[in-house]
Design a protein around this motif. Structure first.
Motif, short mmCIF file in Angstrom:
data_model
loop_
_atom_site.label_atom_id
_atom_site.label_comp_id
_atom_site.label_asym_id
_atom_site.label_seq_id
_atom_site.Cartn_x
_atom_site.Cartn_y
_atom_site.Cartn_z
N ILE A 9 31.85 67.94 74.22
CA ILE A 9 30.55 67.55 73.64
C ILE A 9 29.66 68.78 73.47
N LYS A 10 29.62 69.64 74.49
CA LYS A 10 28.75 70.82 74.44
C LYS A 10 29.24 71.86 73.44
N SER A 11 30.52 71.76 73.09
CA SER A 11 31.04 72.69 72.08
C SER A 11 30.65 72.27 70.66
N ILE A 12 30.27 70.99 70.51
CA ILE A 12 29.91 70.46 69.19
C ILE A 12 28.40 70.49 68.96
N TYR A 13 27.64 70.16 70.00
CA TYR A 13 26.19 70.04 69.87
C TYR A 13 25.47 71.07 70.74
N HIS A 14 24.25 71.36 70.35
CA HIS A 14 23.35 72.12 71.22
C HIS A 14 22.71 71.10 72.17
N VAL A 15 23.32 70.94 73.32
CA VAL A 15 22.96 69.83 74.22
C VAL A 15 21.81 70.24 75.13
N ASN A 16 20.82 69.36 75.23
CA ASN A 16 19.72 69.56 76.16
C ASN A 16 20.01 68.90 77.51
N CYS A 17 20.64 67.71 77.46
CA CYS A 17 20.86 66.96 78.69
C CYS A 17 21.96 65.93 78.48
N ILE A 18 22.76 65.68 79.52
CA ILE A 18 23.76 64.61 79.50
C ILE A 18 23.59 63.78 80.77
N LEU A 19 23.46 62.47 80.58
CA LEU A 19 23.27 61.55 81.71
C LEU A 19 24.40 60.54 81.74
N GLN A 20 24.80 60.16 82.95
CA GLN A 20 25.70 59.03 83.11
C GLN A 20 24.86 57.84 83.56
N VAL A 21 25.03 56.71 82.89
CA VAL A 21 24.26 55.51 83.20
C VAL A 21 25.23 54.36 83.50
N TYR A 81 20.18 56.66 86.52
CA TYR A 81 21.13 57.58 85.89
C TYR A 81 21.52 58.68 86.85
N GLN A 82 22.61 59.36 86.50
CA GLN A 82 23.02 60.58 87.19
C GLN A 82 23.01 61.71 86.17
N VAL A 83 22.44 62.82 86.55
CA VAL A 83 22.38 63.98 85.64
C VAL A 83 23.70 64.73 85.74
N LEU A 84 24.41 64.82 84.62
CA LEU A 84 25.66 65.57 84.57
C LEU A 84 25.44 67.00 84.06
N TYR A 85 24.41 67.15 83.25
CA TYR A 85 24.10 68.49 82.72
C TYR A 85 22.67 68.47 82.20
N HIS A 86 21.92 69.53 82.42
CA HIS A 86 20.62 69.66 81.76
C HIS A 86 20.27 71.14 81.63
N LYS A 87 19.80 71.48 80.44
CA LYS A 87 19.44 72.86 80.13
C LYS A 87 18.05 73.17 80.66
N ASP A 88 17.15 72.16 80.56
CA ASP A 88 15.80 72.29 81.09
C ASP A 88 15.33 70.89 81.48
N ASN A 89 14.06 70.77 81.84
CA ASN A 89 13.56 69.49 82.34
C ASN A 89 12.87 68.64 81.28
N GLN A 90 13.04 68.98 80.02
CA GLN A 90 12.32 68.28 78.96
C GLN A 90 12.64 66.78 78.95
N VAL A 91 13.93 66.45 78.96
CA VAL A 91 14.34 65.04 78.95
C VAL A 91 13.98 64.36 80.27
N LEU A 92 14.25 65.03 81.39
CA LEU A 92 14.00 64.44 82.70
C LEU A 92 12.52 64.14 82.90
N ASP A 93 11.65 65.00 82.38
CA ASP A 93 10.21 64.75 82.48
C ASP A 93 9.81 63.52 81.67
#
Length: 220
Positions: A9-21, A81-93
């Motif tokens: 997924i990260k190879s295709i998109y510029h990912v900000n955050c990935i969550l498992q729900v 949710y569980q955070v699997l990856y996050h580049k910064d806190n934008q989504v989490l905030d």
């Protein structure tokens, strides 16, 4: 397995955050991928290497819009949710406000409509109690009552599979009556429990409404 999927997924998109729900199972993964490469809400449901993936792709502007407009599917999905990856806190905030959100409060006209509607449906069911479709109608009215419970109490309505589980978290007595209803096989006893559930749900709002005096009637 999950790490390989995240790398892809990260190879295709510029990912900000990935969550498992969802249920947080190892072989049934519900993911939310946040990336501004996504121009519209996109969903992918696939099976790979004996693992079932249900992936929602969403941009931060769409997330902001969903929070502002209180989209039920978004609010219900992202309450835990569980955070699997996050580049910064934008989504989490942004997600911090989700648990504070509530649907619009029903006005008195809507409350009275539901009080009247449920009573009408219950009386109609009582008249058909010995007909072949009575069991189906009983379950249908049970489901309607629980959905209205969420509306009356200003709660977001979850997916059908989570309706009773959601009630278990906020009202033990109602949840117990729901399980009694489901486990009962004799239609007369089932109806008695359904009556108890309806009376319990509507008691804080004035109980069932048996008549509608001449006047404006909501078109639902």
């Amino acid at each position: 397995m999950i790490n390989e999927k995240l790398k892809m997924i990260k190879s295709i998109y510029h990912v900000n955050c990935i969550l498992q729900v969802g249920s947080f199972s190892d072989n049934d993964l519900d993911l939310f991928v946040f990336s501004d490469d996504i121009k519209e809400y996109t969903r992918e449901v696939i099976k790979e290497n004996d693992c079932h993936y249900d992936i929602s792709y969403i941009s931060i502007p769409i997330l902001k819009q969903g929070i502002k407009e209180k989209w039920p599917f978004l609010v219900n999905s992202l309450k835990s949710y569980q955070v699997l990856y996050h580049k910064d806190n934008q989504v989490l905030d942004l997600l911090k406000v989700i648990n504070c959100l509530k649907p619009e409060k029903l006005n008195q006209e809507d409350i009275n409509y539901y009080r009247f509607f449920i009573n009408e449906e219950l009386e109609a069911l009582n008249r058909r109690l010995m007909q072949p479709e009575s069991c189906f109608l009983c379950y249908s009215l049970f489901n309607e009552t629980l959905i209205i419970f969420y509306k009356l109490n200003q709660l977001f309505i979850p997916k059908a599979k989570k309706i009773i589980a959601g009630i278990s978290k906020i009202d033990d007595k109602l949840a117990e009556m729901c399980y009694d209803f489901i486990l009962e096989n004799i239609i007369e006893r089932k109806m008695a429990i359904l009556n108890q559930i309806i009376d319990y749900v509507f008691k804080p709002f004035g109980g069932r409404l048996t008549e509608w005096k001449k006047g404006k009637f909501p078109l639902k």
